[in-house]
Design a protein around this motif. Sequence first.
Motif, PDB file in Angstrom:
ATOM      1  N   HIS A 428     -42.616 -31.402  20.724  1.00  0.00           N
ATOM      2  CA  HIS A 428     -41.701 -30.294  21.001  1.00  0.00           C
ATOM      3  C   HIS A 428     -41.401 -30.215  22.504  1.00  0.00           C
ATOM      4  N   GLU A 429     -42.455 -30.173  23.304  1.00  0.00           N
ATOM      5  CA  GLU A 429     -42.271 -30.059  24.756  1.00  0.00           C
ATOM      6  C   GLU A 429     -41.605 -31.313  25.325  1.00  0.00           C
ATOM      7  N   HIS A 432     -37.902 -30.977  24.935  1.00  0.00           N
ATOM      8  CA  HIS A 432     -37.318 -30.179  26.018  1.00  0.00           C
ATOM      9  C   HIS A 432     -37.190 -31.017  27.291  1.00  0.00           C
ATOM     10  N   ASP A 505     -37.102 -20.281  21.790  1.00  0.00           N
ATOM     11  CA  ASP A 505     -36.090 -21.197  22.319  1.00  0.00           C
ATOM     12  C   ASP A 505     -34.711 -20.831  21.789  1.00  0.00           C
TER      13      ASP A 505
HETATM   14 ZN    ZN Z   1     -39.788 -24.739  23.081  1.00  0.00          ZN
END
Ligand code: ZN
Length: 607
Positions: A428-429, A432, A505
């Motif tokens: 997930h990170e 980003h 988010d």
């Molecule tokens: Zn996030």
Amino acid sequence: MNKKNKKSFLGGTPRTFLVGLLVLIGSLFALHMLTDRSRNIKTLTYSAFLTQVEQDQVKRVHVVGQEVYGFLKDGTRFETTIANKGKDWEILRAHNVEFSVDSPNQQFNFWYLLPLLSFLITGWAIWYFIRQSRGSGGGGGNSIFTMGKSKAKLFMPSTIKETFDSVAGAAEAKEDLQEIIDFLKHPEKYSRLGAKIPRGVLLTGAPGNGKTLLARATAGEANCPFFSISGSDFIEVFVGVGAARVRDLFEQARKHAPCIIFIDEIDAVGRHRGSGLGGGHDEREQTLNQMLAEMDGFQTNNSSVIVIAATNRSDVLDHALLRPGRFDRRILVPYPDLKSREKILEVHAKAVKMDPAVDLHKIARGTPGFSGAELANLINEAAILASKTDQQSVTINDFEEARDKILLGKEIKSLSLTDEDRKVTSYHESGHALVRLMMPEDSDPLHKVTIIPRGKALGVTHAMPEREKYTRTRDEILADVMSGLGGRASEELIFKKATTGAYSDFKAATAIVRDMVCNYGMAEELGQVVYAQSQGEYMYSQKTAERIDEQVQKIMDDCYTKTMKLLTDNRDKLEQLATTLLEKETLYADEIYELLGIEPRTQHRFS
Ligand code: ZN
Ligand code: ADP
């Protein structure tokens, strides 16, 4: 930040205490006189005493150390001090005087004090009661009983250490306050020509940005007394107390003129009248009316008292407060910009021992949106972290950690995550981060990415603005939206399923897009129209609302598709980044550039 020690100390209590002490001493003295008289004790010289004994006039004596208390045969009580016991006792026996002896340390009997104490306590209670009832009755007057009623703290010039040098940045606010300082320093200069004199200054801005500090510094610059009180201190349960406090405060201030009255959180009294639900607002309205009356009174009695008030809710203030002759000077105290942040850090860094490698400019760059108080706190937190590990000085790592701590709450190392959770978080990170890395040159660059859980977040990806930005292009904003969606897109690409981790988010991305559509006129189909919001309400028709929703949806979908494509095309990089992140937990931008073989754009770390 300042406000927290609200209980009055300097203005009220010591004076009250002093008066109390005087009353106490007075009654003690009176009591002493009284009891001594009533006891009617005769003090004899040693020789007179011996003469009385020799003339057989003494009936009985009680000896305590050198002190002798006794009765003459005619009933008179007497006391004397003797020199030589052994010899005296022989004389006493020769003249048939009854005598008894006590050792001196038994002389002081605490219980003798009991009646005295109860007398004093009763006296004190009566005095206190009178003072209280006078206070809440709201009666004015100059009696000593109303002293210090206002709860304001008074600082004399010698105790005010702040000057404009203590306030970093805030150049415009300082410039505006310069006029006030000049007036306080030379009131006669203004009154001579009948110039319209400033009365009230309203400092507005978010908490922690130095409103209180500026007010104190103004007093420091003008070298004048400073009364400090919070709006909430005026408000009591009893109707009339607040108004009485206002009256008392202004009365005291006029005695100390030229001086400054600082009222923090003025919105507590200054909310526009009649805005409450039902009754029960009499007290606040009376207080507000009294304050307006006092400020109007300045006009006629020409006193050089300046009222500086602070609030972060100027929108709720009663308009009457803002009329000419009242708070007609308004000064915005904003969040510090990059330059000011650096200066604030410099001011507070003076107090700590800093590693020479620490670059305050870079720290300022990494702390957009921090208030002055938060910057002060950052330095303090970093210093605490350095002290804990017995370091010689505060290093850049301490600042990194302190910043994250302040941003996201304390690190929760104990939070136990499953391996699967950590893997998903890492992807997930990385999603980003990778999208952020691939955005156009002038959007915010990546700073660091971590999967160490902090606060509620399982991981964080920081971007760092390279400069203070006041205007942003459509592409820059879309870059933020896309990297915001990168987390979810990555999860979907790798694990083929969605998690709840992307909720905030999406919320943030949606808010940005809604702003684009409603406020920046950046939606193709809706054109350059501002669909203004008033206190959280969108002001437009149902039909427009539907079109706005459509546009928001369209931009979001578009961004998500692009993000997904970007990640799919760079899946190898994503895998590589996520695997490394899983192992190392935190990666800085330069480490990621190296890992992925991408040309770095700028320096992204503080150090
Ligand atoms: Zn996030
Ligand atoms: P406010 O009254 O606006 O809530 P304060 O004046 O109480 O803010 O500020 C809290 C603290 O933050 C100050 O005591 C000071 O340590 C720090 N601070 C805020 N602004 C500045 C500034 N411009 N320069 C230096 N320190 C600042």
